[in-house]
Design an enzyme around this catalytic site. Structure first.
Site, mmCIF file in Angstrom:
data_model
loop_
_atom_site.group_PDB
_atom_site.id
_atom_site.type_symbol
_atom_site.label_atom_id
_atom_site.label_comp_id
_atom_site.label_asym_id
_atom_site.label_seq_id
_atom_site.Cartn_x
_atom_site.Cartn_y
_atom_site.Cartn_z
ATOM 1 N N CYS A 280 -10.007 1.772 22.455
ATOM 2 C CA CYS A 280 -9.140 0.789 21.813
ATOM 3 C C CYS A 280 -9.461 0.694 20.320
ATOM 4 O O CYS A 280 -10.403 1.292 19.825
ATOM 5 C CB CYS A 280 -9.314 -0.575 22.459
ATOM 6 N N HIS B 226 -7.233 -5.206 19.741
ATOM 7 C CA HIS B 226 -7.606 -6.555 20.165
ATOM 8 C C HIS B 226 -8.813 -7.095 19.418
ATOM 9 O O HIS B 226 -9.553 -6.363 18.753
ATOM 10 C CB HIS B 226 -7.878 -6.589 21.667
#
Length: 395
Positions: free
Chosen positions: A334, A315
């Site tokens: 992430c 992201h």
């Protein structure tokens, strides 16, 4: 030949699942309110067996709702649920208060307060399936165009004990033809994939002939449905956690090299092949929902692409200072790409998001972590063909 682009550290950036602790986040945002205090959704997130008389409502305690999108999934078909905002913008309700049976509802709402701050909420719930029946929730959706790594996944509403009967009732075929084999993950999930990634242009058809098939003693299937999807171009991205780069290849040609930040030493990123499961323009990320403490709560993470069920995303990130991209790993697991608040197509994160599809493959290497579990998201590509085909109920 595709041009080879190399992103350099042009913008102040961010880390995948956060970088600093609660104190650093507080300096950037102030302390964000809890999701239920900003956007309130009923039925509750994760609710199961919601009864038909239950009413679907979205409300805000203050400010107003900027947008509300509700989708009902039935038999691998997504249908938008029409509704309307109240005159003051503080609540939303569907035009038809009746909830469908045996359906999955997804709610995406964005609110804005009087100071212009935005917050997002993403919730799901499933409605009641009548006694003695079961259905399969299917990924991907009907008539979609997907990446080369898509795995057909059926999640059953009840535990299947007669796997052979259910397996015989599901047929997955491809044009041009290719061998496709099933694999069971427990009694409530059945996935299908070919030996290698799908060839671009392949049309895949899934026939569900589950109606009246006994999946467990006294429990019978409900669906008799055919759906299909098309495989678009091939895009496979290789994230090197040690080199802090992501090499994006389109149809085998290097399209770009993007600087990234992966999981910090105390919260490393999984190694292995992961498949993009969903793409969200903006979403909220709260550390408590993925097993951490109160390390972070970011209300407006841009360009979010889910890679695992357990909460691994690739992201956009705008809050990390100093800039870690291409230099160091600082996230909570992430993969983070440089972005700006609100998101922009001119950033590395926006560039990648705009060129991605659900079903694209993201492979992580050189991380100090184990390989992602094949059942965590669409991770079946991490199994050998022999191991994959060994679990069929039909010998």
């Amino acid at each position: 030949m595709a041009a080879v682009l190399t992103w350099t550290a042009l913008l102040a950036g961010a880390a995948g699942c956060t970088t600093g602790g609660p104190e650093s986040l507080g300096r950037v945002f102030g302390k964000p309110p809890a999701p239920e205090d900003v956007v309130r959704v009923a039925p509750a997130d994760g609710a199961k067996d919601v009864r038909p008389g239950t009413r679907l409502r979205v409300r805000v305690a203050g400010g107003r709702l900027e947008s509300v999108r509700v989708v009902r999934a039935e038999d691998a078909q997504d249908t938008p649920v029409p509704g309307r905002l109240s005159p003051d913008g503080r609540s939303w309700r569907p035009d038809d208060d009746r909830l469908a049976l045996a359906a999955k509802y997804t709610v995406d709402a964005v609110a804005v307060d009087d100071d212009g701050h935005r917050a997002a909420r993403h919730t799901t719930f499933t409605t009641y399936v009548p006694d003695e029946r079961f259905i399969g929730y299917v990924t991907p959706e009907n008539r979609s165009v997907v990446g080369t790594g898509m795995i057909v996944s059926l999640s059953f509403s009840r535990t299947v004990t007669d796997r052979a009967a259910v397996e015989r009732a599901v047929r997955v075929s491809a044009d041009p033809p290719v061998e496709i084999r099933p694999h069971w993950f427990g009694g409530d999930r059945l996935d299908f994939r070919p030996h290698h990634y799908w060839r671009p242009g392949t049309r895949v058809t899934v026939d569900l002939r589950l109606r009246d098939v006994q999946g467990a003693p006294g429990v019978y299937g409900l669906q008799y449905k055919t759906f299909s999807f098309t495989v678009g171009r091939s895009q496979v991205s290789l994230v090197d956690a040690a080199a802090h780069t992501m090499r994006v290849r389109r149809d085998g040609e290097l399209l770009a090299t993007v600087p990234i930040t992966a999981g910090a030493p105390e919260s490393t990123t999984y190694n292995g092949k992961m498949v993009v499961m969903e793409m969200l323009d903006v979403t909220r990320m709260n550390s408590r929902t993925v097993g951490f403490g109160g390390e972070y709560d970011i209300p407006d993470v841009p360009h979010a692409m889910r890679l695992t069920d357990s909460g691994t995303f690739l992201h956009g990130n705008y809050w990390s200072v100093p800039d870690p991209f291409g230099r160091t790993n600082v996230s909570h697991g992430c993969v983070g790409l440089k972005d700006v608040k609100g998101g922009s197509s001119g950033t590395p994160a926006g560039w990648f998001f705009d060129r991605s599809l659900v079903g694209d493959v993201v492979e992580v290497v050189n991380s100090e972590d184990r390989t992602v579990s094949p059942s965590n998201g669409l991770g079946g590509w991490n199994m050998s063909w022999a191991d994959w085909t060994a679990d069929s109920a039909l010998k």
